[in-house]
Motif scaffolding. Structure first.
Motif, PDB file in Angstrom:
ATOM      1  N   ALA A  60      -2.432  19.763  14.527  1.00 49.60           N
ATOM      2  CA  ALA A  60      -1.766  18.857  13.595  1.00 49.60           C
ATOM      3  C   ALA A  60      -1.135  19.616  12.428  1.00 49.60           C
ATOM      4  O   ALA A  60      -0.092  19.209  11.900  1.00 49.60           O
ATOM      5  N   LYS A  61      -1.729  20.722  12.020  1.00 48.39           N
ATOM      6  CA  LYS A  61      -1.197  21.461  10.880  1.00 48.39           C
ATOM      7  C   LYS A  61       0.208  21.990  11.158  1.00 48.39           C
ATOM      8  O   LYS A  61       1.055  22.020  10.260  1.00 48.39           O
ATOM      9  N   GLN A  62       0.444  22.410  12.382  1.00 51.15           N
ATOM     10  CA  GLN A  62       1.784  22.954  12.673  1.00 51.15           C
ATOM     11  C   GLN A  62       2.848  21.868  12.672  1.00 51.15           C
ATOM     12  O   GLN A  62       4.037  22.175  12.559  1.00 51.15           O
ATOM     13  N   PHE A  63       2.436  20.610  12.797  1.00 44.07           N
ATOM     14  CA  PHE A  63       3.388  19.502  12.711  1.00 44.07           C
ATOM     15  C   PHE A  63       3.510  18.963  11.294  1.00 44.07           C
ATOM     16  O   PHE A  63       4.318  18.059  11.042  1.00 44.07           O
ATOM     17  N   GLY A  64       2.677  19.461  10.381  1.00 51.93           N
ATOM     18  CA  GLY A  64       2.714  18.970   9.010  1.00 51.93           C
ATOM     19  C   GLY A  64       2.060  17.605   8.857  1.00 51.93           C
ATOM     20  O   GLY A  64       2.425  16.852   7.952  1.00 51.93           O
ATOM     21  N   ILE A  65       1.103  17.307   9.723  1.00 50.48           N
ATOM     22  CA  ILE A  65       0.428  16.011   9.651  1.00 50.48           C
ATOM     23  C   ILE A  65      -1.082  16.227   9.572  1.00 50.48           C
ATOM     24  O   ILE A  65      -1.589  17.325   9.810  1.00 50.48           O
ATOM     25  N   GLU A  66      -1.795  15.162   9.249  1.00 50.23           N
ATOM     26  CA  GLU A  66      -3.256  15.165   9.194  1.00 50.23           C
ATOM     27  C   GLU A  66      -3.778  14.089  10.144  1.00 50.23           C
ATOM     28  O   GLU A  66      -3.371  12.927  10.046  1.00 50.23           O
ATOM     29  N   VAL A  67      -4.664  14.480  11.059  1.00 47.11           N
ATOM     30  CA  VAL A  67      -5.286  13.519  11.971  1.00 47.11           C
ATOM     31  C   VAL A  67      -6.513  12.952  11.275  1.00 47.11           C
ATOM     32  O   VAL A  67      -7.482  13.668  10.998  1.00 47.11           O
TER      33      VAL A  67
END
Length: 297
Positions: free
Chosen positions: A156-163
């Motif tokens: 998720a970090k590489q997409f700039g999001i938080e799961v």
């Protein structure tokens, strides 16, 4: 007149120029300011903000609220015991790094969902394939979800999001397994029903046999008691007859003769050929039971 129109046009141009340098950031959004195609600033605080007019700068907004990613399709996953399961899931996520998000997926949220779905499915496969059906359905269900979420953290970090959360909505057997389970359940229910019927039939026969036995005992006891009463009655009647006949033997002989006549002449169709002078008709001749027999002619 031309001067007034010029003033109005100048004022309108000034207003348009001023409005192009201002933008409003909603508390539910990120504002990403571009300068000549590059990200210059990410505005996270809500309120009225200023920027340079286009084409020097422009603004793109990203939704910072929680998003829900549902499993796009139901796929079969094999457990450690080679049983196939169909699992539906959902993932709760949100944008945490707008710069990274835009660099990897652009500004359309559907882009990241399309790329995140196979990653979630792969993580779920890894967690399920090392567990049994019982563990997936009951004991380790929470561990499966936590394991998938832990595997998604770095991705998720590489997409700039938080799961934020991973949930399993539904776990079911595949169609062929489901039919097999239903057939097994049906067979089991039939076996239980047949066993109940057999037990009921045996119990019914037992109750019927016990009832028949009790009836026979009651009838036998009643018959024995009736015979006893009849015997006692006959004995008492015989005693009464003996006592009565003992007191008057002639009357007793006369009574027996009358009883013999009643039994003999009971039917009109009966025919007897006897000598009228015989002892049988003695009681029917005049003079009572002691009358002498008439002389023969």
């Amino acid at each position: 007149m031309n001067r007034i129109a010029a003033y109005v046009a100048a004022a309108l141009a000034a207003f348009l120029l001023l409005s192009s340098t201002m933008f409003i950031v909603d508390q539910r959004q990120f504002a990403v300011v571009y300068a000549l195609g590059e990200i210059k600033e990410v505005v996270t605080e809500p309120g009225l903000k200023l920027k340079m007019p286009p084409p020097f700068q422009n603004v793109v907004f990203l939704d910072r609220r929680m998003q829900t990613l549902d499993s796009p399709e139901s796929r079969t996953i094999f457990t450690a015991e080679k049983k196939s399961l169909v699992i539906d899931w959902l993932v709760k996520w949100r944008v945490s790094d707008p710069r990274q998000f835009i660099r990897n997926t652009g500004v359309d949220l559907r882009n990241v969902e399309n790329r995140l779905s196979p990653i979630v499915q792969a993580a779920l496969n890894e967690e399920v394939t090392k567990r049994t059906v019982r563990e997936v359905l009951a004991t380790d269900r929470e561990k499966v979800m936590q394991g998938v979420q832990h595997r998604l953290v770095e991705e998720a970090k590489q997409f700039g999001i938080e799961v934020v959360d991973v949930r399993i909505k539904r776990v079911d057997f595949s169609a062929n397994i489901t039919d097999s389970v239903y057939r097994r359940m049906e067979s089991e229910r039939k076996r239980v029903a047949n066993e109940a019927r057999s037990t009921g039939t045996a119990e019914s026969e037992k109750i019927q046999a016990d009832a028949d036995r009790q009836r026979e005992v009651i009838v036998s006891e009643a018959y024995r008691e009736a015979q006893t009463i009849m015997g006692e009655g006959d004995a008492k009647a015989s005693s009464i007859y003996a006592d009565a006949f003992g007191r008057d033997p002639k009357f007793a002989q006369f009574y027996r003769s009358l009883d013999a006549y009643r039994n003999t002449f009971k039917s009109k169709s009966d025919v007897m050929v006897l000598d009228p002078q015989s002892e049988f008709f003695k009681a029917m001749r005049g003079g009572g039971p002691d009358a002498p027999a008439p002389a023969r002619k």
